[in-house]
Write an enzyme that holds these catalytic residues in place. Structure first.
Site, PDB file in Angstrom:
ATOM      1  N   ARG A 160       0.888  -1.177   0.000  1.00 12.76           N
ATOM      2  CA  ARG A 160       0.000   0.000   0.000  1.00 12.76           C
ATOM      3  C   ARG A 160       0.920   1.219   0.000  1.00 12.76           C
ATOM      4  NH1 ARG A 160      -5.406   1.205   3.377  1.00 12.76           N
ATOM      5  NH2 ARG A 160      -6.133  -0.096   1.663  1.00 12.76           N
TER       6      ARG A 160
ATOM      7  N   HIS B 150      -7.175   0.901  -6.663  1.00  7.99           N
ATOM      8  CA  HIS B 150      -7.387  -0.007  -5.520  1.00  7.99           C
ATOM      9  C   HIS B 150      -8.032  -1.289  -6.068  1.00  7.99           C
ATOM     10  CE1 HIS B 150      -7.750  -1.450  -1.569  1.00  7.99           C
ATOM     11  NE2 HIS B 150      -8.635  -0.636  -1.049  1.00  7.99           N
TER      12      HIS B 150
ATOM     13  N   GLN C 159      -9.981  -3.965  -3.859  1.00 12.73           N
ATOM     14  CA  GLN C 159     -11.317  -3.556  -3.429  1.00 12.73           C
ATOM     15  C   GLN C 159     -12.377  -3.988  -4.444  1.00 12.73           C
ATOM     16  OE1 GLN C 159     -12.069  -1.881  -0.442  1.00 12.73           O
ATOM     17  NE2 GLN C 159     -14.096  -2.577  -1.068  1.00 12.73           N
TER      18      GLN C 159
ATOM     19  N   ASP D 228     -17.352   6.906  -1.814  1.00 10.34           N
ATOM     20  CA  ASP D 228     -16.146   6.772  -0.986  1.00 10.34           C
ATOM     21  C   ASP D 228     -15.908   8.135  -0.335  1.00 10.34           C
ATOM     22  OD1 ASP D 228     -13.751   5.874   0.148  1.00 10.34           O
ATOM     23  OD2 ASP D 228     -12.612   5.920  -1.725  1.00 10.34           O
TER      24      ASP D 228
ATOM     25  N   CYS E 287     -16.275   1.287   0.236  1.00  2.00           N
ATOM     26  CA  CYS E 287     -15.103   0.470   0.570  1.00  2.00           C
ATOM     27  C   CYS E 287     -14.743   0.558   2.054  1.00  2.00           C
ATOM     28  CB  CYS E 287     -13.914   0.866  -0.295  1.00  2.00           C
ATOM     29  SG  CYS E 287     -13.332   2.548  -0.029  1.00  2.00           S
TER      30      CYS E 287
ATOM     31  N   ARG F 179     -13.281  -8.999   1.095  1.00  2.00           N
ATOM     32  CA  ARG F 179     -11.866  -8.705   0.854  1.00  2.00           C
ATOM     33  C   ARG F 179     -11.035  -9.952   1.203  1.00  2.00           C
ATOM     34  NH1 ARG F 179     -10.003  -3.448   1.103  1.00  2.00           N
ATOM     35  NH2 ARG F 179      -8.073  -4.448   0.432  1.00  2.00           N
TER      36      ARG F 179
END
Ligand code: CP
Ligand code: NVA
Length: 300
Positions: free
Chosen positions: A105, A132, A135, A218, A258, A286
């Site tokens: 990340r 991402h 996700q 988001d 998310c 996830r």
């Protein structure tokens, strides 16, 4: 030594490969629940490099490796030489001689690409400023679990055209759904490097959600944008997903986020805690989607 296969973007896999991956994730979820899962990754080690905070990504990868019989190492720049200026290239060369797979990340997508270019083992993008992709594995898996194939469906994204939004554009191309993105001027996702999808960009959130099968949003200030949060919140104030907006969507529309979420900003509490919200399944998935990804990249 042949070049390893990475997962830096959904575009690294074909639509058929992504569909097979999600089928495998669903099967792994079932065996996990039944207590009959096999230790497919025994003696394998995942290194997890985190330049930014995380709850879901860290725990899902770490628990996922444990469930598959392997190990995960949490590496923060605060405690590694990477944080003291050791080059990314050297870190990649060293780590990839010691572990079997790496998840990163990072602030800058270029860092992950640079790491992958110097790694002997597969590298997974666990979120960058640009994308991402993990996700979206969970998001598509969750939609399909609740409503069947996402192919031909319509998804509405409201708010900031950020990293998650850009991975939605790639998902629209790979899984064959229509995507409507509603943002104020200046917040539309930059589309360079993304797949060509059935995509509508608009500044009208009500138009975007009209008849949509899935409504997604988001945070309005992503990690790294904290200093600019005041201006962003003011600019995005009209893009909240609330009950009035959800009423314009299809009668059986789902809501996703998310997480982490800010109730009262990008989504009302009524929606995220309401009956159309599938955010907890989305978070759980996830784990299952990434276990399938790890096993696939490691050829297990
Ligand atoms: N959705 C997501 O990636 O959450 P974390 O930041 O907690 O990992
Ligand atoms: N867009 C958010 C997603 C967090 C999972 C961020 O980058 O902070």
């Amino acid at each position: 030594m042949s070049a390893p296969r990475h997962f830096l973007s959904l575009l690294d896999f074909s639509g058929e490969e992504l569909t097979a991956l999600l089928d495998r994730a669903q099967a792994m979820k079932a065996t996990h629940r039944a207590g009959t899962a096999q230790p497919l990754l025994a003696r394998r080690t995942l290194a997890m490099v985190f330049e930014k905070a995380s709850t879901r990504t860290r725990v899902s990868f770490e628990a996922g490796m444990a469930q598959l019989g392997g190990q995960a190492l949490f590496l923060s720049p605060r405690d590694t030489q990477l944080g003291r200026g050791e080059p990314v290239e050297d870190t990649a060369r060293v780590l990839s001689r010691m572990v079997d797979i790496v998840m990163i990340r990072a602030d800058a997508h270029a860092m992950v690409e640079n790491f992958a270019a110097h790694s002997r083992v597969p590298v997974i993008n666990g979120l960058t400023d640009l994308l991402h992709p993990c996700q979206l594995l969970a998001d598509v898996m969750t939609y399909q679990e609740h409503r069947g194939s996402i192919h031909g469906r319509t998804v509405a994204w409201l708010g900031d055209g950020n990293n998650v939004c850009r991975s939605f554009v790639n998902a629209a191309a790979r899984f064959g759904f229509a995507l409507r993105v509603a943002t104020p001027a200046g917040y539309a996702p930059p589309l360079d490097g993304l797949a060509e999808a059935e995509l509508t960009l608009t500044d009208d959130p009500d138009e975007a959600v009209h008849g949509a099968d899935l409504v997604v949003t988001d945070v309005w200030a992503s990690m790294g944008q904290e200093a600019d949060a005041g201006r962003r919140l003011a600019d995005l104030a009209d893009y909240q997903v609330n009950a009035a907006r959800m009423r314009r969507a299809a009668g059986d529309a789902l809501f996703m986020h998310c997480l982490p979420a800010h109730r009262g900003e990008e989504v009302s509490a009524e929606v995220i805690d309401g009956p159309q919200s599938v955010v907890w399944d989305e978070a759980e998935n996830r784990l299952h989607a990434q276990k399938a990804l790890l096993a696939t990249l490691l050829g297990a």
